[in-house]
Design an enzyme around this catalytic site. Structure first.
Site, PDB file in Angstrom:
ATOM      1  N   ASP A 145       4.996  -0.234  -6.756  1.00 33.92           N
ATOM      2  CA  ASP A 145       4.061  -0.633  -7.565  1.00 33.92           C
ATOM      3  C   ASP A 145       2.728   0.052  -6.923  1.00 33.92           C
ATOM      4  O   ASP A 145       1.637   0.000  -7.526  1.00 33.92           O
ATOM      5  CB  ASP A 145       3.714  -2.083  -7.381  1.00 33.92           C
ATOM      6  CG  ASP A 145       2.809  -2.472  -8.274  1.00 33.92           C
ATOM      7  OD1 ASP A 145       2.522  -2.118  -9.634  1.00 33.92           O
ATOM      8  OD2 ASP A 145       1.674  -3.475  -8.019  1.00 33.92           O
ATOM      9  N   HIS A 170       0.273  -0.406  -9.923  1.00 40.12           N
ATOM     10  CA  HIS A 170      -0.335  -1.388  -9.230  1.00 40.12           C
ATOM     11  C   HIS A 170      -0.756  -2.472 -10.003  1.00 40.12           C
ATOM     12  O   HIS A 170      -1.883  -3.080 -10.154  1.00 40.12           O
ATOM     13  CB  HIS A 170      -1.685  -0.666  -8.794  1.00 40.12           C
ATOM     14  CG  HIS A 170      -2.209  -1.268  -7.272  1.00 40.12           C
ATOM     15  ND1 HIS A 170      -2.645  -0.454  -6.264  1.00 40.12           N
ATOM     16  CD2 HIS A 170      -2.337  -2.563  -6.941  1.00 40.12           C
ATOM     17  CE1 HIS A 170      -2.883  -1.285  -5.374  1.00 40.12           C
ATOM     18  NE2 HIS A 170      -2.801  -2.288  -5.766  1.00 40.12           N
ATOM     19  N   GLU A 229      -2.255   7.523  -5.328  1.00 42.34           N
ATOM     20  CA  GLU A 229      -2.301   6.797  -6.625  1.00 42.34           C
ATOM     21  C   GLU A 229      -3.803   6.927  -7.294  1.00 42.34           C
ATOM     22  O   GLU A 229      -3.748   6.563  -8.528  1.00 42.34           O
ATOM     23  CB  GLU A 229      -1.936   5.486  -6.529  1.00 42.34           C
ATOM     24  CG  GLU A 229      -2.932   4.528  -5.778  1.00 42.34           C
ATOM     25  CD  GLU A 229      -2.548   3.110  -5.772  1.00 42.34           C
ATOM     26  OE1 GLU A 229      -3.407   1.964  -6.129  1.00 42.34           O
ATOM     27  OE2 GLU A 229      -1.425   2.740  -5.485  1.00 42.34           O
ATOM     28  N   ARG A 272       0.920  -1.285   0.006  1.00 38.44           N
ATOM     29  CA  ARG A 272       0.064  -0.002   0.137  1.00 38.44           C
ATOM     30  C   ARG A 272       0.917   1.329  -0.007  1.00 38.44           C
ATOM     31  O   ARG A 272       1.740   1.315   0.759  1.00 38.44           O
ATOM     32  CB  ARG A 272      -0.784   0.046   1.272  1.00 38.44           C
ATOM     33  CG  ARG A 272      -1.907  -1.072   1.086  1.00 38.44           C
ATOM     34  CD  ARG A 272      -3.050  -0.494  -0.029  1.00 38.44           C
ATOM     35  NE  ARG A 272      -4.397  -1.387  -0.091  1.00 38.44           N
ATOM     36  CZ  ARG A 272      -4.374  -2.576  -0.824  1.00 38.44           C
ATOM     37  NH1 ARG A 272      -3.397  -2.887  -1.616  1.00 38.44           N
ATOM     38  NH2 ARG A 272      -5.317  -3.355  -0.842  1.00 38.44           N
TER      39      ARG A 272
END
Length: 334
Positions: free
Chosen positions: A261, A298, A266, A237
Site C-alpha cells: 500500500d 496508500h 510514491e 512506509r
C-alpha cells in the site's frame, strides 16, 4: 491562527473543516488549503501563515524549514504518525513546534492489511474482472487456506497488534518481532527474533516506522532468509523495502507474492490521477507486470473514523500551541 494545509484532497477539507468547527466554534482556525505538496518550490505558499499542516509525502528538509521560519511559521503539524520526512534537527534548531498524530484507528490499517492478503491469496481482483467478461473458469485462481498458516508481524505497536489479533482470529499462528516488544502482543502471538520470523512465516507483514535502522530492512539478504514462496505485505512506509531486490526475488520465485500500500518513490504517483499520463518510473512499472503483485495507493488509513481522528488530533495539537499548554504529541528532537 492561519494555517497553510498542504497536499489537500476533498476529504481532507471535509474532515478538517468539521473538526475545526467542533473544536472551538467561537474561535476557529483559519485553514488555507493548498492542493500542492510542500517542497522548496511551493514553500512560498506558506507566507502569512503561523503554521503548516502536512502529510506523508511533503518535504520538510532543512531548506524548507528555514524558509518557513523566515516567513514566521511557528508550527509543523503532521496529519500522520510518521515523521521521517522532517529534518527534526533543523526544526528544533529553528524553534519550530512539530507535532504528529501518533495513533489513529490502528484497526483501519490492520483491516486493509487483511484485505490485501485475502485479495492476493484468493485472486478476487482477477476473479471480479473475469466474471464481468463472462469467464467463470477457476484455473489460475487457486489460493491457500489461511487457517493454521504462520503470519509474521514485524513491528508490534498498535497497528501490528491489531493486525496480529485479526490473523489470530483466523486461526493463524502469529509471530512477532520488535526491538521494543509490546507486552500486549504476548497474549496474541510469540515474540521471536527477526531471522526466525522470516524463516518460519508464510506471510510477513510490515508495521514499523521508517528510520535509519529500518530503511531497506527487506533486502536481498533478508529475503533469502524468508520461506520460499512466502507473501510479503507492506502497509507502513515504502522505503522499508528495497524494491529492486524484491523484484529479483519475485523473478526467482523466492518470494511468492507481494502486496503493498506504500512505495518508496510514491510521492510523484500516489494521491494523484495519473491515468492519462505516461508513468516514467521503470521500477514501479516492472512491479505492475507481475500477476502476483497487488498495489494500492496508500489507502490503508482511509476510513471515516481514521480521518475524523486525524483531523481532531491535528487541530488539538495546534490548540496546545496556541493556548500555551503541554502537548503529548510533540515530536522530540533526535
Amino acid at each position: 491562527m492561519k494555517i497553510a494545509v498542504f497536499s489537500t484532497q476533498p476529504y481532507d477539507r471535509r474532515f478538517l473543516d468539521e473538526a475545526n468547527l467542533q473544536s472551538d466554534p467561537s474561535n476557529p482556525f483559519e485553514l488555507v488549503y493548498q492542493d500542492a505538496s510542500l517542497s522548496a518550490r511551493t514553500v512560498s505558499l506558506a507566507q502569512g501563515c503561523e503554521a503548516v499542516c502536512v502529510f506523508v509525502n511533503d518535504v520538510l528538509d532543512a531548506e524548507v524549514l528555514e524558509a518557513l521560519a523566515g516567513y514566521g511559521v511557528r508550527a509543523v503539524l503532521l496529519r500522520c504518525a510518521g515523521f521521517n520526512n522532517v529534518d527534526l534537527q533543523a526544526a528544533h534548531r529553528l524553534g519550530l513546534f512539530v507535532a504528529r498524530v501518533p495513533a489513529y484507528s490502528p484497526e483501519a490499517v490492520a483491516e486493509h492489511t487483511l484485505a490485501l492478503v485475502m485479495t492476493l491469496n484468493r485472486h478476487t481482483h482477477r476473479a471480479y474482472n473475469r466474471v464481468r467478461e463472462g469467464n467463470f473458469m477457476l484455473d489460475g485462481l487457486l489460493g491457500i487456506t489461511l487457517h493454521d498458516k504462520t503470519v509474521g508481524i514485524v513491528g508490534t505497536g498498535k497497528i501490528g497488534l491489531a493486525t496480529a489479533r485479526i490473523f489470530k482470529g483466523l486461526g493463524c499462528r502469529v509471530l512477532g518481532y520488535d526491538p521494543y516488544p509490546s507486552a500486549d502482543f504476548q497474549a496474541v502471538g510469540e515474540v521471536v527474533e527477526l531471522d526466525d520470523l522470516l524463516g518460519a512465516s508464510d506471510i510477513v507483514s510490515l508495521h514499523c516506522p521508517l528510520m535509519d535502522s529500518t530503511r531497506h530492512m527487506i533486502n536481498r539478504e533478508s529475503i533469502r532468509q524468508m520461506k520460499r514462496g512466502a507473501m510479503l505485505v507492506n502497509t507502513s512506509r515504502g522505503a522499508l523495502i528495497d524494491t529492486p531486490a524484491v523484484i529479483a526475488a519475485l523473478k526467482s520465485r523466492q518470494l511468492g507474492s507481494l502486496a503493498i500500500d506504500v512505495y518508496e518513490q510514491e510521492a510523484q504517483l500516489f494521491f494523484h490521477d495519473r491515468s492519462g499520463d505516461i508513468i516514467d518510473d521503470d521500477v514501479f512499472q516492472r512491479l505492475m507486470t507481475f500477476p502476483n503483485v497487488l498495489v494500492t495507493g496508500h489507502q490503508g488509513f482511509f476510513t471515516e473514523e481514521a480521518l475524523r481522528e486525524i483531523s481532531a488530533v491535528t487541530l488539538h495539537n495546534l490548540s496546545c500551541l496556541r493556548d500555551g499548554v503541554a502537548c503529548a504529541n510533540v515530536v522530540p528532537a533526535v
